[in-house]
Design an enzyme around this catalytic site. Structure first.
Site, PDB file in Angstrom:
ATOM      1  N   SER A 174      39.261  32.792  31.462  1.00  0.00           N
ATOM      2  CA  SER A 174      39.312  32.347  32.865  1.00  0.00           C
ATOM      3  C   SER A 174      40.704  32.528  33.465  1.00  0.00           C
ATOM      4  CB  SER A 174      38.910  30.872  32.954  1.00  0.00           C
ATOM      5  OG  SER A 174      39.146  30.407  34.277  1.00  0.00           O
ATOM      6  N   ARG A 175      40.725  33.004  34.699  1.00  0.00           N
ATOM      7  CA  ARG A 175      42.006  33.177  35.394  1.00  0.00           C
ATOM      8  C   ARG A 175      42.354  31.942  36.233  1.00  0.00           C
ATOM      9  NH1 ARG A 175      44.059  38.137  34.558  1.00  0.00           N
ATOM     10  NH2 ARG A 175      42.538  39.612  33.793  1.00  0.00           N
ATOM     11  N   SER A 176      41.434  30.989  36.280  1.00  0.00           N
ATOM     12  CA  SER A 176      41.667  29.814  37.118  1.00  0.00           C
ATOM     13  C   SER A 176      42.909  29.015  36.711  1.00  0.00           C
ATOM     14  CB  SER A 176      40.433  28.919  37.112  1.00  0.00           C
ATOM     15  OG  SER A 176      39.361  29.599  37.716  1.00  0.00           O
TER      16      SER A 176
ATOM     17  N   LYS B  11      26.939  26.140  34.645  1.00  0.00           N
ATOM     18  CA  LYS B  11      26.858  25.943  36.098  1.00  0.00           C
ATOM     19  C   LYS B  11      25.580  25.219  36.547  1.00  0.00           C
ATOM     20  CE  LYS B  11      29.843  29.606  37.794  1.00  0.00           C
ATOM     21  NZ  LYS B  11      29.929  30.629  38.850  1.00  0.00           N
TER      22      LYS B  11
ATOM     23  N   ASN C 294      29.950  25.316  40.854  1.00  0.00           N
ATOM     24  CA  ASN C 294      31.179  25.883  40.275  1.00  0.00           C
ATOM     25  C   ASN C 294      32.345  24.906  40.430  1.00  0.00           C
ATOM     26  OD1 ASN C 294      31.914  26.142  42.963  1.00  0.00           O
ATOM     27  ND2 ASN C 294      32.744  28.205  42.718  1.00  0.00           N
TER      28      ASN C 294
ATOM     29  N   ASP D 125      31.337  29.602  45.842  1.00  0.00           N
ATOM     30  CA  ASP D 125      31.306  31.057  45.645  1.00  0.00           C
ATOM     31  C   ASP D 125      31.015  31.814  46.947  1.00  0.00           C
ATOM     32  OD1 ASP D 125      31.973  31.102  42.975  1.00  0.00           O
ATOM     33  OD2 ASP D 125      29.906  31.069  42.276  1.00  0.00           O
TER      34      ASP D 125
ATOM     35  N   ARG E 189      17.668  45.659  38.647  1.00  0.00           N
ATOM     36  CA  ARG E 189      16.966  46.312  37.534  1.00  0.00           C
ATOM     37  C   ARG E 189      15.637  45.604  37.255  1.00  0.00           C
ATOM     38  NH1 ARG E 189      19.712  45.923  31.692  1.00  0.00           N
ATOM     39  NH2 ARG E 189      19.614  43.727  32.326  1.00  0.00           N
ATOM     40  N   THR E 190      15.676  44.287  37.169  1.00  0.00           N
ATOM     41  CA  THR E 190      14.460  43.507  36.921  1.00  0.00           C
ATOM     42  C   THR E 190      13.917  43.046  38.275  1.00  0.00           C
ATOM     43  OG1 THR E 190      15.520  42.757  34.885  1.00  0.00           O
ATOM     44  CG2 THR E 190      13.538  41.582  35.562  1.00  0.00           C
TER      45      THR E 190
ATOM     46  N   GLY F   5      37.108  42.492  43.998  1.00  0.00           N
ATOM     47  CA  GLY F   5      36.501  41.176  43.783  1.00  0.00           C
ATOM     48  C   GLY F   5      37.478  40.063  43.455  1.00  0.00           C
TER      49      GLY F   5
ATOM     50  N   GLN G 118      37.494  31.266  46.454  1.00  0.00           N
ATOM     51  CA  GLN G 118      36.560  30.196  46.062  1.00  0.00           C
ATOM     52  C   GLN G 118      37.319  28.990  45.512  1.00  0.00           C
ATOM     53  OE1 GLN G 118      35.704  29.073  42.744  1.00  0.00           O
ATOM     54  NE2 GLN G 118      37.217  30.435  41.846  1.00  0.00           N
TER      55      GLN G 118
HETATM   56  P1  ATR Z   1      25.693  36.268  37.493  1.00  0.00           P
HETATM   57  O1  ATR Z   1      25.540  34.779  37.525  1.00  0.00           O
HETATM   58  O2  ATR Z   1      27.103  36.731  37.307  1.00  0.00           O
HETATM   59  O3  ATR Z   1      25.026  36.934  38.649  1.00  0.00           O
HETATM   60  P2  ATR Z   1      23.460  36.964  35.780  1.00  0.00           P
HETATM   61  O4  ATR Z   1      22.623  35.910  36.396  1.00  0.00           O
HETATM   62  O5  ATR Z   1      23.433  37.153  34.293  1.00  0.00           O
HETATM   63  O6  ATR Z   1      24.988  36.736  36.121  1.00  0.00           O
HETATM   64  O7  ATR Z   1      23.139  38.360  36.490  1.00  0.00           O
HETATM   65  C1  ATR Z   1      23.652  39.575  36.052  1.00  0.00           C
HETATM   66  C2  ATR Z   1      23.196  40.674  36.988  1.00  0.00           C
HETATM   67  O8  ATR Z   1      23.668  41.931  36.466  1.00  0.00           O
HETATM   68  C3  ATR Z   1      21.681  40.792  37.078  1.00  0.00           C
HETATM   69  O9  ATR Z   1      21.344  41.278  38.363  1.00  0.00           O
HETATM   70  C4  ATR Z   1      21.390  41.837  35.999  1.00  0.00           C
HETATM   71  O10 ATR Z   1      20.181  42.524  36.164  1.00  0.00           O
HETATM   72  P3  ATR Z   1      18.824  41.958  35.475  1.00  0.00           P
HETATM   73  O11 ATR Z   1      18.356  40.835  36.357  1.00  0.00           O
HETATM   74  O12 ATR Z   1      17.913  43.116  35.459  1.00  0.00           O
HETATM   75  O13 ATR Z   1      19.216  41.508  34.089  1.00  0.00           O
HETATM   76  C5  ATR Z   1      22.538  42.786  36.220  1.00  0.00           C
HETATM   77  N1  ATR Z   1      22.757  43.628  35.047  1.00  0.00           N
HETATM   78  C6  ATR Z   1      23.395  43.300  33.909  1.00  0.00           C
HETATM   79  N2  ATR Z   1      23.389  44.341  33.041  1.00  0.00           N
HETATM   80  C7  ATR Z   1      22.734  45.353  33.660  1.00  0.00           C
HETATM   81  C8  ATR Z   1      22.387  46.710  33.299  1.00  0.00           C
HETATM   82  N3  ATR Z   1      22.740  47.220  32.115  1.00  0.00           N
HETATM   83  N4  ATR Z   1      21.728  47.465  34.201  1.00  0.00           N
HETATM   84  C9  ATR Z   1      21.367  46.954  35.415  1.00  0.00           C
HETATM   85  N5  ATR Z   1      21.652  45.687  35.814  1.00  0.00           N
HETATM   86  C10 ATR Z   1      22.328  44.905  34.948  1.00  0.00           C
END
Ligand code: ATR
Length: 277
Positions: free
Chosen positions: A19-21, A70, A91, A107, A158-159, A245, A252
């Protein structure tokens, strides 16, 4: 809680060493001449409640909460701000004088202030915003963009079901785009945000085709290690306004520091340098 105690704050996570906080808050404490401390604390989920209930007795004014606590911290709090409820995660915790723990999430505020400070001409209401990713960070970003009057959010993950869950939460201004077509949504977007962890040190790069980026669009990546990601490098080449970023992390932290220590800190070049140390 006695007011003549040394004021304390900190960050709780597991792990927490990255953490950088601590550097950031310690820099503000020093530059503002406040004799307080900000301490990183690695705490397991099983111990979280006991630790949170003990800290106020030791002079802590509050803590930041990071991965993986969180959501749990939000559950354990006595009161929750509206913005933390919307995001579903805390957070920042404030230990109030009446003994209650208040959960907040700054955030979205950090996201907005980073772009306001570093992309002065940004007009989010002037066109769609493309958001890559649908995790916790995306939820904060989407809530902030909708508050700013963005007419449409094009959301790709992705999902797909996770993106659809956010669409159900935030309503019809959110349109879900297939991950394989994520590049297409860039063409009409005046704001582009990567909220995925792709591009972060140790992770694969973001491979979404970026040739559709629009000249003049404001492009930001929540990844700040490294500061220059493939998205930001390509956006720069395409004539976009790019914002890294790190500023979101710095901004924040401002409302939290102010609540705990009573003074509003500045985010400037010195703050950035301190966080990178
Ligand atoms: P955060 O709280 O930082 O948003 P998170 O809830 O774990 O962390 O979300 C990570 C994000 O990065 C998600 O959108 C994840 O996609 P999935 O919902 O499909 O898992 C995305 N992500 C992480 N690794 C990935 C990969 N290899 N390719 C595409 N998306 C990825």
């Amino acid at each position: 809680m006695s007011q003549d105690r040394i004021p304390l704050a900190g960050v709780i996570g597991s792990p927490v060493a990255h953490s950088r906080s601590p550097q950031l808050h310690t820099h503000w404490l020093k530059t503002l001449g406040i004799s307080g401390y900000y301490i990183p604390m690695d705490v397991s989920e099983a111990d979280l409640e006991t630790v949170l209930r003990s800290l106020p007795k030791m002079g802590f004014r509050g803590v930041n909460i990071t991965v993986p606590h969180k959501e749990k911290a939000l559950e354990l709090a006595d009161t929750v701000t509206d913005r933390a409820t919307i995001i579903g995660a805390a957070n920042t915790l404030v230990f109030r004088h009446d003994g209650q723990i208040q959960a907040d999430n700054t955030d979205g505020y950090g996201f907005t202030e980073n772009l306001r400070q570093n992309a002065p001409g940004w007009a989010p209401e002037s066109g769609p915003a493309a958001v890559l990713g649908a995790g916790g960070a995306a939820r904060a970003v989407i809530a902030a963009l909708l508050d700013l009057g963005v007419p449409e959010i094009l959301l790709s993950n992705r999902t797909r079901v996770r993106a659809e869950a956010l669409q159900s939460q935030f309503g019809r201004r959110v349109t879900v785009i297939d991950w394989v077509q994520a590049g297409n949504m860039l063409e009409e977007s005046v704001t582009v945000v990567n909220t995925t962890s792709l591009g972060m040190v140790g992770n694969p790069p973001l491979r979404v085709p970026l040739d559709g980026l629009r000249k003049g669009a404001v492009v930001t990546d929540l990844v700040y290690a490294p500061l220059q990601t493939r998205l930001l490098i390509e956006a720069e080449k395409a004539g976009c306004v790019t914002v890294d970023g790190l500023g979101m992390l710095l901004h924040q932290a401002v409302p939290a520091f102010e609540r705990w220590f009573g003074t509003r800190p500045e985010v400037d070049a010195g703050t950035r340098a301190a966080a990178l140390r």
